[in-house]
Structures are given as structure tokens and as C-alpha cells.
Design a protein around this motif. Structure first.
Motif, PDB file in Angstrom:
ATOM      1  N   GLY A  91      61.709  20.305  22.596  1.00 41.69           N
ATOM      2  CA  GLY A  91      62.266  19.216  23.389  1.00 41.69           C
ATOM      3  C   GLY A  91      61.221  18.398  24.102  1.00 41.69           C
ATOM      4  N   VAL A  92      59.930  18.648  23.816  1.00 42.43           N
ATOM      5  CA  VAL A  92      58.854  17.909  24.476  1.00 42.43           C
ATOM      6  C   VAL A  92      58.888  16.442  24.071  1.00 42.43           C
ATOM      7  CG1 VAL A  92      56.359  17.650  24.690  1.00 42.43           C
ATOM      8  CG2 VAL A  92      57.381  19.945  24.700  1.00 42.43           C
ATOM      9  N   VAL A  93      58.844  16.189  22.757  1.00 41.90           N
ATOM     10  CA  VAL A  93      58.879  14.798  22.274  1.00 41.90           C
ATOM     11  C   VAL A  93      60.204  14.132  22.628  1.00 41.90           C
ATOM     12  CG1 VAL A  93      58.791  13.324  20.232  1.00 41.90           C
ATOM     13  CG2 VAL A  93      57.193  15.249  20.448  1.00 41.90           C
ATOM     14  N   PRO A  94      61.357  14.791  22.433  1.00 42.27           N
ATOM     15  CA  PRO A  94      62.620  14.163  22.861  1.00 42.27           C
ATOM     16  C   PRO A  94      62.642  13.808  24.341  1.00 42.27           C
ATOM     17  CG  PRO A  94      63.069  15.991  21.386  1.00 42.27           C
ATOM     18  CD  PRO A  94      61.597  16.028  21.680  1.00 42.27           C
ATOM     19  N   SER A  95      62.060  14.659  25.202  1.00 40.69           N
ATOM     20  CA  SER A  95      62.034  14.356  26.643  1.00 40.69           C
ATOM     21  C   SER A  95      61.173  13.140  26.928  1.00 40.69           C
ATOM     22  CB  SER A  95      61.504  15.565  27.426  1.00 40.69           C
ATOM     23  OG  SER A  95      62.417  16.642  27.377  1.00 40.69           O
ATOM     24  N   MET A  96      60.033  13.032  26.248  1.00 39.99           N
ATOM     25  CA  MET A  96      59.166  11.875  26.440  1.00 39.99           C
ATOM     26  C   MET A  96      59.899  10.596  26.026  1.00 39.99           C
ATOM     27  SD  MET A  96      55.662  13.650  24.997  1.00 39.99           S
ATOM     28  CE  MET A  96      54.543  12.299  25.326  1.00 39.99           C
ATOM     29  N   ILE A  97      60.624  10.657  24.922  1.00 39.45           N
ATOM     30  CA  ILE A  97      61.390   9.493  24.469  1.00 39.45           C
ATOM     31  C   ILE A  97      62.499   9.170  25.470  1.00 39.45           C
ATOM     32  CG2 ILE A  97      62.903   8.601  22.657  1.00 39.45           C
ATOM     33  CD1 ILE A  97      61.355  10.354  20.682  1.00 39.45           C
ATOM     34  N   TYR A  98      63.177  10.197  25.931  1.00 35.18           N
ATOM     35  CA  TYR A  98      64.304  10.026  26.853  1.00 35.18           C
ATOM     36  C   TYR A  98      63.854   9.323  28.133  1.00 35.18           C
ATOM     37  CZ  TYR A  98      68.428  11.286  29.638  1.00 35.18           C
ATOM     38  OH  TYR A  98      69.555  11.247  30.436  1.00 35.18           O
ATOM     39  N   TYR A  99      62.797   9.827  28.743  1.00 32.49           N
ATOM     40  CA  TYR A  99      62.330   9.229  29.990  1.00 32.49           C
ATOM     41  C   TYR A  99      61.696   7.860  29.749  1.00 32.49           C
ATOM     42  CZ  TYR A  99      63.174  13.764  32.158  1.00 32.49           C
ATOM     43  OH  TYR A  99      63.766  14.907  32.622  1.00 32.49           O
ATOM     44  N   ASN A 221      74.043  -0.095  26.333  1.00 29.76           N
ATOM     45  CA  ASN A 221      74.959   0.902  25.782  1.00 29.76           C
ATOM     46  C   ASN A 221      74.331   1.631  24.592  1.00 29.76           C
ATOM     47  OD1 ASN A 221      76.992   0.303  27.623  1.00 29.76           O
ATOM     48  ND2 ASN A 221      77.836  -1.338  26.324  1.00 29.76           N
ATOM     49  N   GLU A 222      73.600   0.875  23.772  1.00 31.15           N
ATOM     50  CA  GLU A 222      72.958   1.504  22.617  1.00 31.15           C
ATOM     51  C   GLU A 222      71.830   2.423  23.049  1.00 31.15           C
ATOM     52  OE1 GLU A 222      73.109  -1.269  18.805  1.00 31.15           O
ATOM     53  OE2 GLU A 222      72.493  -2.410  20.590  1.00 31.15           O
ATOM     54  N   ILE A 223      71.070   1.991  24.069  1.00 31.90           N
ATOM     55  CA  ILE A 223      70.008   2.847  24.589  1.00 31.90           C
ATOM     56  C   ILE A 223      70.609   4.113  25.185  1.00 31.90           C
ATOM     57  CG2 ILE A 223      68.200   3.048  26.352  1.00 31.90           C
ATOM     58  CD1 ILE A 223      67.626   0.093  25.956  1.00 31.90           C
ATOM     59  N   ASN A 224      71.701   3.958  25.916  1.00 33.69           N
ATOM     60  CA  ASN A 224      72.363   5.129  26.489  1.00 33.69           C
ATOM     61  C   ASN A 224      72.899   6.048  25.394  1.00 33.69           C
ATOM     62  OD1 ASN A 224      71.869   4.382  29.132  1.00 33.69           O
ATOM     63  ND2 ASN A 224      73.806   3.274  29.349  1.00 33.69           N
ATOM     64  N   ALA A 225      73.325   5.452  24.289  1.00 33.20           N
ATOM     65  CA  ALA A 225      73.816   6.258  23.168  1.00 33.20           C
ATOM     66  C   ALA A 225      72.688   7.101  22.579  1.00 33.20           C
ATOM     67  CB  ALA A 225      74.421   5.351  22.103  1.00 33.20           C
ATOM     68  N   ILE A 226      71.512   6.504  22.500  1.00 30.30           N
ATOM     69  CA  ILE A 226      70.353   7.243  21.984  1.00 30.30           C
ATOM     70  C   ILE A 226      69.998   8.372  22.944  1.00 30.30           C
ATOM     71  CG2 ILE A 226      67.895   7.084  21.431  1.00 30.30           C
ATOM     72  CD1 ILE A 226      68.421   4.186  20.566  1.00 30.30           C
ATOM     73  N   LYS A 227      70.008   8.075  24.243  1.00 29.37           N
ATOM     74  CA  LYS A 227      69.697   9.101  25.230  1.00 29.37           C
ATOM     75  C   LYS A 227      70.737  10.225  25.198  1.00 29.37           C
ATOM     76  CE  LYS A 227      68.274   7.615  29.289  1.00 29.37           C
ATOM     77  NZ  LYS A 227      68.222   6.824  30.554  1.00 29.37           N
ATOM     78  N   SER A 232      72.321  15.672  23.764  1.00 27.31           N
ATOM     79  CA  SER A 232      73.291  16.550  23.118  1.00 27.31           C
ATOM     80  C   SER A 232      72.629  17.629  22.275  1.00 27.31           C
ATOM     81  CB  SER A 232      74.242  15.724  22.241  1.00 27.31           C
ATOM     82  OG  SER A 232      73.548  15.181  21.123  1.00 27.31           O
ATOM     83  N   GLN A 233      71.425  17.377  21.793  1.00 19.32           N
ATOM     84  CA  GLN A 233      70.738  18.341  20.940  1.00 19.32           C
ATOM     85  C   GLN A 233      69.651  19.111  21.673  1.00 19.32           C
ATOM     86  OE1 GLN A 233      68.996  16.697  17.389  1.00 19.32           O
ATOM     87  NE2 GLN A 233      68.802  18.687  16.394  1.00 19.32           N
ATOM     88  N   PHE A 234      69.100  18.500  22.741  1.00 17.49           N
ATOM     89  CA  PHE A 234      68.004  19.133  23.460  1.00 17.49           C
ATOM     90  C   PHE A 234      68.298  19.182  24.949  1.00 17.49           C
ATOM     91  CE2 PHE A 234      66.210  16.927  19.786  1.00 17.49           C
ATOM     92  CZ  PHE A 234      65.479  17.935  19.163  1.00 17.49           C
ATOM     93  N   THR A 235      67.773  20.194  25.607  1.00 19.42           N
ATOM     94  CA  THR A 235      67.751  20.207  27.062  1.00 19.42           C
ATOM     95  C   THR A 235      66.590  19.326  27.506  1.00 19.42           C
ATOM     96  OG1 THR A 235      68.647  22.457  27.195  1.00 19.42           O
ATOM     97  CG2 THR A 235      67.431  21.627  29.118  1.00 19.42           C
ATOM     98  N   ILE A 236      66.904  18.281  28.265  1.00 25.73           N
ATOM     99  CA  ILE A 236      65.882  17.343  28.733  1.00 25.73           C
ATOM    100  C   ILE A 236      65.463  17.752  30.149  1.00 25.73           C
ATOM    101  CG2 ILE A 236      65.327  14.933  29.182  1.00 25.73           C
ATOM    102  CD1 ILE A 236      65.910  15.541  26.241  1.00 25.73           C
TER     103      ILE A 236
END
Length: 461
Positions: A91-99, A221-227, A232-236
Motif C-alpha cells: 500500500g506504499v505506492v497507493p498511499s502516495m497516489i492517494y495523498y 467526483n472522478e478523482i474521489n472515485a479513484i481515491k 477499497s483495496q488498500f489500507t491508506i
């Protein structure tokens, strides 16, 4: 025992032109990969070597020595492949993308990407580490904001290679002055003149282009959908930023790159267990064959289905094939003959610097390894610079302006192959957008012909 002779110029040109023709036909007409053409180039170089009197044992030794020079790059490629897979499952890369999606906007994204990658690369001294860590996250953020992937990759590479050539922690930043005959701090200060102007131009271009995306192609809304898909798949969690920060800190503290990156893998594995409840089998599998994302969001799945040791085999095999050719060319004296021919054409200071830049570019294309494009031209031209009364820092600057910066613009160069393996974008696609990487060599040539900031040796030197 027959004593090998020095190859003739036309023989060395046969090797080079043979490779160029085969590579051009294969890539341009048939759109194949460069691996087999590079091996064919080694055949051309071997034929010339046989003609010059070299035995197969000597030719084979040249190939082995060439491959040996790239073994560190191969090891780093392997470890980064593992690191990417583990960091995704953790979840390291997903967290970086999320933030990142929560902080950046399309209007400033390209400029911010340039600055962020520059800072990280300056702190770590490594372009590969920057591209393979924060670069991956920025690619995801850029796609989430509707940016063309090749454009985002160009900004990432411009920033990463700015730090690679300006950081005292960088191997190339220390290698160039060592070969040229000056010290690293004199070298860095002298590079500010060419790199500063080039960087300002690149920053202005990314700012202007960024305004084209000021409206953005993805709404909130689309950005929020990506987040949401990521969550939903990773703990951020902000603690998932510890592995990349640790890797940056390790290299900044002069910890060697290989153990520093390996520590990032270990921390990622620990956090995968803590935050994602991943067992050892899943972590090892991600490290070897990569991670497969199944969020249901196509962009996220395409981006995060990546990593693993096997994903680096394309790049590793290309590095080996490339260094086989380069090793034969160097061992049998063919490269030396070509460079000596170039020296005979040099008359003025501007022509000498221009020749240095072009030789570095040619070395990146023909050898093709970043370090060789600094070492061999540096050794060859050092005497010519002294004979013209030029301070060696002029040579070390030209070596980095061209040798370091143009390496990722060549698809079959070890740097271009690495970036292709990590970001999934070819040099043919991102090259036009990597502004700093081709503006800087041009500025270096202009300075050479105008004499601006070209310093002479003092009498006491």
C-alpha cells in the motif's frame, strides 16, 4: 602468436554503421525490440576484431568485461523490481497516489512534478531511485488528473536527472570530475551556469503546458472515485510513507544504493503484513512476479498491476546485450579509433566542447551505458583540453551536460531500458517532453562557441 593490430577507421565504422542500420530497420520498420539487433551489432564488432587479429578468447573477454561493468546496474534493476512489487502490495505506492491526488491540481502538476523529483534526486543522488519510487506515484497522479503519460514521464525524468547531475551524492557527479581532473565541488558550481539556464527554460515550458490542463479532464467526483478505489483495496495510512522516506534518508546518508534499496524492500514487507494483512507467500509472490490490481477501476488496475523481479528481465537482457557490444568495441580498440578521428577535426574551443557533447551522445547510443559515455570521452579529451589551456571543469561539465542527461533519451541505453521497465513508457514517447535532458546539451554547446563561462587554466595550475 599473432599480435593484434589497431583496427582501421573504416573497420570501426563498419561495426558502428552495421549496428545503426540493423537497429534502425528493426525499430522503425518492424517495430521490434532492440535486443537481437544489439546482438547482431556484436557480431559485426567481432568480425572486425577477427580481421584485426584478435582471438576469440580476447573477444569473449571483452564481452565479459563489458557485462561486468553493468553488473551493479543489473543488481539494482532486480532489487527495484522486487521493491516496486512489495511496495504496491504493502500500500506504499497507493498511499502516495492517494495523498498526491488530494494535494495536486492539473494547473501546477507538471511544474510540481519537476520540482519534487529534483528535490528527491538531489537528496538521494540517484535518478533511478527517484524514477522507481516517487516517479511511479506521480505517474499515477498524473493519469488521475488526465495528463498524457509521456508528458508526465518527461517531467519526472527532467527532475530526476537534474538531481543526478547536480547532487554531490551522485556517482556520475563524482565520476565526471575524477575523469576530467578536477574536484566535485568545483564541478558542481561550474555546472550551475549551464544547468541553471536549462532548468529555468524547462520549468517555464512545464508551467505553460500545465495551463492547458488548468480545467482538468477529470472532475472532483472522478478523482474521489479513484481515491475510493484505492481505499477499497488498500489500507491508506501516512505511516506507509516511511519506506520511501527511509530509502531517501539512507542514500542521503551515503548508505550504498543496493543495501539502501534492500532496506526499503524489508520495510515494505513489514508494512504489508501490518497494514494489508498480507502473508509471506503474497509478499514473496509480489516481489517475484509483481502485483495484480483488481479494484475495478481500469486506470488504477493498469497502473498498479506492476512490479516484480520478472518485470525487469526486459531491461536486464537489454543491458547485457548492449554491454557485450560495448565491451568488444572497447577491448579491440575500435572505439578509440573512432574517437581519434573526431579529434583530428577539432580546432577551436567551441568545436572541442561540441565534439565532447556529440561524442557523449554517440557513446550513449552506441555503447550504450551512461558511465562509459562519461569515462571514455573524458579520458580521450582530457589532454586536448589541457593543450588548449582550458580548466578541466569545462570538460567535466560537458561530460555531464551530455553524458548523464542524454542517457535516458536512448531506448536501448541502460537508463532508457530501466525507465521503460519501471514507468512502462518508451524513450521514443517521453523523449520530446524531457525538456531538460536535451536543452542542457544545446546550452552547453552554445556556451562553448560563445566562450561564456569557459574558464582557462591559471599559470599556477
Amino acid at each position: 602468436m599473432k599480435i593484434p593490430r589497431k583496427p582501421y577507421l573504416y573497420e570501426a565504422l563498419f561495426s558502428v554503421l552495421g549496428l545503426i542500420v540493423v537497429m534502425a530497420v528493426s525499430l522503425v520498420k518492424y517495430h521490434t525490440d532492440p535486443h537481437v539487433p544489439m546482438l547482431i551489432g556484436s557480431i559485426f564488432a567481432s568480425i572486425v576484431a577477427f580481421r584485426a587479429g584478435y582471438s576469440w578468447e580476447e573477444i569473449e573477454k571483452g564481452m565479459m568485461e563489458g557485462i561486468y561493468q553493468a553488473l551493479q546496474s543489473v543488481i539494482i534493476l532486480v532489487i527495484i523490481g522486487v521493491l516496486i512489487g512489495v511496495w504496491i502490495v504493502a500500500g506504499v505506492v497507493p498511499s502516495m497516489i492517494y495523498y498526491g491526488l488530494g494535494l495536486l491540481t492539473p494547473k501546477i502538476f507538471l511544474l510540481a512534478t519537476l520540482l519534487i523529483c529534483s528535490i528527491v534526486s538531489l537528496a538521494t543522488g540517484t535518478s533511478w531511485g527517484t524514477v522507481g519510487t516517487i516517479g511511479i506515484a506521480l505517474m499515477g497522479i498524473g493519469q488521475g488528473l488526465g495528463m498524457p503519460p509521456a508528458l508526465v514521464a518527461g517531467a519526472i525524468i527532467s527532475g530526476a536527472y537534474f538531481g543526478d547531475k547536480m547532487s554531490p551524492l551522485s556517482d556520475t557527479t563524482n565520476l565526471a570530475p575524477a575523469v576530467a581532473g578536477t574536484d566535485v565541488f568545483t564541478h558542481v558550481k561550474h555546472m550551475i551556469f549551464t544547468t541553471g539556464v536549462s532548468y529555468a527554460i524547462a520549468a517555464a515550458l512545464y508551467t505553460v503546458i500545465g495551463f492547458r490542463f488548468s480545467g482538468g479532464s477529470i472532475d472532483v467526483n472522478e478523482i474521489n472515485a479513484i481515491k475510493s478505489a484505492l481505499a477499497s483495496q488498500f489500507t491508506i495510512n501516512p505511516l506507509l510513507l516511511i519506506p520511501p522516506l527511509t530509502v531517501i534518508l539512507c542514500v542521503a546518508l551515503k548508505v550504498p544504493a543496493i543495501p539502501g534499496i534492500a532496506l526499503g524492500v524489508i520495510l515494505g514487507a513489514v508494512e504489508a503484513f501490518i497494514f494489508q494483512n498480507a502473508d509471506l507467500g503474497k509478499i514473496i509472490s509480489a516481489g517475484y512476479s509483481g502485483f495484480v490490481s483488481e479494484t475495478g477501476n481500469q486506470m488504477i488496475d493498469d497502473l498498479l498491476s506492476a512490479g516484480g523481479m520478472t518485470s525487469m528481465m526486459y531491461s536486464i537482457s537489454l543491458v547485457i546485450a548492449s554491454m557485450m557490444f560495448g565491451g568488444i568495441m572497447e577491448k579491440t580498440g575500435q572505439l578509440e579509433v573512432l574517437l581519434e578521428a573526431l579529434l583530428r577535426k577539432v580546432r577551436s574551443v567551441g568545436a572541442l566542447i561540441c565534439s565532447t557533447v556529440l561524442t557523449c551522445v554517440a557513446s550513449n547510443m552506441l555503447l550504450p551505458e551512461q558511465y562509459i559515455s562519461i569515462i571514455l570521452p573524458g579520458r580521450l579529451y582530457a589532454r586536448a583540453y589541457r593543450e588548449k589551456g582550458l580548466h578541466p571543469k569545462n570538460l567535466s561539465r560537458a561530460l555531464e551536460d551530455a553524458g548523464t542527461l542524454t542517457s535516458p533519451l536512448v531506448p536501448w541505453n541502460t537508463c532508457g531500458a530501466f525507465i521503460k521497465g519501471v514507468l512502462g513508457i518508451s524513450a521514443f514517447a517521453y523523449g520530446p517532453w524531457a525538456f531538460l535532458n536535451y536543452i542542457n546539451p544545446i546550452v552547453s554547446i552554445i556556451y562553448g562557441f560563445t566562450g561564456f563561462t569557459i574558464e582557462k587554466l591559471r599559470e599556477d595550475e
